[in-house]
Design a protein around this motif. Structure first.
Motif, PDB file in Angstrom:
ATOM      1  N   GLU A  38      -1.946  -8.743   5.617  1.00 56.99           N
ATOM      2  CA  GLU A  38      -2.626  -8.898   4.311  1.00 56.99           C
ATOM      3  C   GLU A  38      -3.856  -9.960   4.521  1.00 56.99           C
ATOM      4  OE1 GLU A  38      -1.755 -12.034   0.600  1.00 56.99           O
ATOM      5  OE2 GLU A  38       0.196 -10.632   1.273  1.00 56.99           O
ATOM      6  N   ASN A  52      -0.765  -6.497  -9.507  1.00 57.27           N
ATOM      7  CA  ASN A  52       0.488  -6.011  -9.016  1.00 57.27           C
ATOM      8  C   ASN A  52       0.597  -4.695 -10.293  1.00 57.27           C
ATOM      9  OD1 ASN A  52       2.994  -5.379  -7.368  1.00 57.27           O
ATOM     10  ND2 ASN A  52       3.965  -6.751  -8.827  1.00 57.27           N
ATOM     11  N   GLU A  78      -3.837 -11.476  -2.597  1.00 58.69           N
ATOM     12  CA  GLU A  78      -3.639 -10.512  -3.466  1.00 58.69           C
ATOM     13  C   GLU A  78      -4.134 -10.711  -4.954  1.00 58.69           C
ATOM     14  OE1 GLU A  78      -0.928  -9.694  -6.867  1.00 58.69           O
ATOM     15  OE2 GLU A  78      -0.244 -11.154  -5.527  1.00 58.69           O
ATOM     16  N   ASP A 115       3.036  -8.268   5.325  1.00 57.03           N
ATOM     17  CA  ASP A 115       2.970  -9.661   4.588  1.00 57.03           C
ATOM     18  C   ASP A 115       2.742 -10.598   5.661  1.00 57.03           C
ATOM     19  OD1 ASP A 115       3.179 -11.399   2.516  1.00 57.03           O
ATOM     20  OD2 ASP A 115       4.950 -12.255   3.287  1.00 57.03           O
ATOM     21  N   GLU A 140      -0.347  -3.398  -4.897  1.00 55.79           N
ATOM     22  CA  GLU A 140      -1.040  -4.519  -5.304  1.00 55.79           C
ATOM     23  C   GLU A 140      -2.338  -4.398  -4.547  1.00 55.79           C
ATOM     24  OE1 GLU A 140       2.248  -8.020  -4.705  1.00 55.79           O
ATOM     25  OE2 GLU A 140       1.505  -7.102  -3.024  1.00 55.79           O
ATOM     26  N   PHE A 180      -5.956  -6.316  -3.128  1.00 59.73           N
ATOM     27  CA  PHE A 180      -6.462  -7.343  -2.510  1.00 59.73           C
ATOM     28  C   PHE A 180      -8.321  -7.421  -2.393  1.00 59.73           C
ATOM     29  CE2 PHE A 180      -2.502  -6.229  -1.290  1.00 59.73           C
ATOM     30  CZ  PHE A 180      -1.729  -7.537  -0.617  1.00 59.73           C
TER      31      PHE A 180
END
Length: 642
Positions: free
Chosen positions: A370, A414, A411, A366, A404, A406
């Motif tokens: 990301e 899900n 994002e 995270d 998820e 991207f």
């Protein structure tokens, strides 16, 4: 008077007065435009322009808003705008007659008019309508600016979207694209045999996601109810009941912060398919995005805020373990957990030594990964700790069959191989309740009825959720979620009219308002420092007035706001402040605050914070209260405090 400029307040008031007088004259003459109930037009501007050969020299009736007007003595030109575009009109005294031509000249920019005439091309080859009759359909009492000042002030653009749409065709185009994207999604799913269903917006439990709900009260039942934060649990009940492919496209509501990617109410598509898993959901995700991109972008190469990617299938697929290793070097597959935690903390995290393997993996992803995912990429196999509704992987019970995806480091959706084991589901709900007891306000409640449904048996199921607003942002190249919401949530502004009325009697006489009485009896403050600071040391602290140019929530942080400030130096200054609990970003833009500007830069969430904003803090009945110090806006940026 040229109305196509930014007017002063006094000029605007004068124009409004003149327009109202024109309306009164029309009413007295029996020509009240607001009494007209319908107008039969025969063509739109787009139809005429695309089929000129068909319309040339033929009579047509069009209608739209008057956007420009050039009076040239006995003849004039003007442009009207309807829902499809603009069309030039030619108006002459000889064709309209003196009386009607005089009425035409009195029209104002913004008026809604109808024109009957024949279609032709001017000497410059512009397709136009030669007016034989003009009808005023609605009188505009407020003047339209040429370029709505909201373009300079985004806050005003969103508050007065109706004006933004009138004067900025590109804004309207975003919402045309949004409509096409949604219809394309429905078309794809309907062809695949999915059934669209509707589930409750008001619920007695707020489940299906980890989020803070809006709470309301049902008077007849005398119970609190929650605006839904997700449609997941009701849609899974549909699968239990025998539907094998269902979806719902609708609004969700989450009582959380607002920034460029989050609005309290937003639109999602959630779908569930029996006898499918998360691999099938990846295929559907690709199909939905590629179909929508072809529809509104004309291909699969899309540009977003200066970055270009291709949505061509197949998209890249990485497990979370692989992604963390690729972008950080941390190997959660083979590495020692305590050593991994120490290395991650050395990189900027602050994890306790007893952090679980799954939480450590997720926090590393995270925080560090990301932001590097330009995509499109599926990140798969999430830790069970952060996936309470996903099925565990057969070969590694620490992980779940979840992904998820991207795009542009954000994002977009899900998906799970859905958990259908009622015993496991009960255990995970129990863990969520323990988390809630420890202070996690977003932990999911224990949904007994959902567990009962699972006990009747739910087939293996794949589920997918996609944020429609963010999808539109990507495909329409819009920087903020507010750009793709017609009427985004905004903090109300107290209008001047309301302020004036607060201090007047019914007869209109000014009444001096009483100063607000504030009860400080329950206030607790920190003890004053006993240690003195010499003047030389104190004088080294550089306190300055700063203007807030921009303010936004810091991604991945519930507390931090990122301020872009004018400190008078000519260069913007960035300061991060942990006050999101007390303020929304939008309400601070334009304010004048106080900051210490000669502190060394401090990295926070990967962003250098260059200084500190000053706030006043106290406690009241056990709760911390904070007020950001804001001063008179007449104080210039950079003014030094002594």
């Amino acid at each position: 008077m040229d109305e196509q400029k930014e007017l002063t307040e006094s000029e605007t008031l004068e124009l409004v007065k003149i327009r109202k007088e024109k309306l009164s004259s029309l009413v007295e003459a029996g020509k009240n435009p607001f009494e007209i109930t319908t107008f039969d037009r025969t063509a739109t501007t787009k139809e005429i322009k695309e089929n000129f050969e068909k319309f040339e020299n033929q009579t047509a009736v069009v209608a739209g808003r008057l956007m420009s007007k050039r009076i040239m003595g006995k003849a004039s030109f003007a442009h009207i705008m309807d829902g499809d575009g603009k069309l030039q009109g030619y108006f002459s005294r000889d064709d309209l007659g003196e009386s009607e031509y005089a009425d035409f000249k009195k029209l104002d920019i913004g008026d809604i008019i109808g024109i009957e005439g024949f279609i032709f091309k001017t000497k410059t080859e512009e397709i136009s309508i030669h007016a034989k009759k003009v009808t005023l359909l609605a009188k505009s009492l407020l003047p339209l600016p040429e370029k709505f000042h909201g373009l300079k002030d985004p806050d005003q653009r969103f508050r007065r979207r109706y004006v933004d749409l009138i004067v900025n065709p590109e804004v309207k185009e975003v919402f045309v694209k949004r409509s096409k994207i949604i219809s394309t999604i429905r078309e794809v799913l309907d062809k695949k045999g999915f059934i669209e269903v509707e589930t409750p917006v008001l619920n007695t439990l707020a489940g299906g996601a980890n989020a803070r709900p809006f709470i309301t009260h049902h008077n007849t039942l005398d119970i609190d109810m929650y605006m839904r934060i997700a449609t997941e649990l009701h849609l899974k009940r549909c699968i239990v009941g025998g539907f094998e492919k269902v979806y719902e496209l609708g609004r969700q509501f989450r009582n959380e912060g607002m920034d460029t990617r989050h609005n309290p109410e937003f639109t999602t598509i959630e779908l569930y398919q029996a006898y499918a898993d998360y691999h099938d959901m990846m295929d559907i995700t690709e199909e939905l995005f590629t179909a929508a991109a072809n529809k509104v972008c004309g291909g699969l190469d899309i540009n977003y805020q200066g970055q270009q990617i291709s949505l061509k299938r197949p998209w890249e697929r990485l497990t979370m373990v692989e992604a963390v290793k690729k972008y950080t070097g941390l190997d959660f597959e083979k590495g020692n957990l305590k050593e991994l935690i120490k290395k991650a903390n050395d990189m900027g995290l602050d994890m306790p030594s007893d952090t679980s393997w799954g939480n450590a993996l997720y926090k590393a992803f995270d925080t560090f990964v990301e932001e590097k995912l330009t995509g499109p990429v599926f990140i798969t196999d999430y830790p069970v700790e952060v996936s309470p509704l996903a099925k565990k992987k057969k070969d590694d019970k620490r992980l779940t069959e979840r992904f998820e995806f991207f795009l542009f480091a954000s994002e977009g959706g899900n998906a799970f191989s859905e958990l259908n084991d009622p015993i496991d589901q009960r255990a995970r709900f129990e863990q969520q309740m323990l988390n809630k007891a420890k202070g996690d306000e977003e932990a999911q409640p224990y949904d007994e009825d959902f567990c009962n449904a699972l006990e009747y048996g739910m087939p293996p199921t794949g589920g997918l959720g996609i944020g429609i607003d963010r999808m539109v942002m990507f495909l329409a190249d819009s920087a903020s979620i507010r750009d793709v919401l017609l009427f985004p949530t905004m903090k109300p502004l107290k209008e001047a009219r309301g302020k004036d009325s607060d201090n007047k009697t019914e007869e209109g006489a000014d009444v001096k308002s009483e100063p607000e009485k504030i009860d400080f009896s329950k206030v607790e403050i920190e003890p004053l420092f006993k240690e003195f600071v010499d003047f030389e040391t104190f004088s080294k602290s550089d306190f300055r007035a700063v203007k807030v140019l921009a303010c936004e929530a810091v991604p991945k942080s519930k507390k931090l706001l990122k301020f872009t400030l004018d400190d008078g130096s000519g260069e913007s200054r960035t300061i991060l402040s942990g006050i999101h609990e007390y303020y929304e970003p939008e309400e601070l833009v334009g304010k004048t605050c106080i900051a210490i500007v000669n502190l060394p830069p401090r990295a926070m969430m990967g962003i250098d914070s260059c200084g500190m904003l000053i706030s006043a803090v106290h406690s009241e009945e056990g709760k911390t209260k904070l007020h950001l110090l804001m001063v008179d806006n007449r104080i210039p940026a950079g003014a030094k405090l002594y």
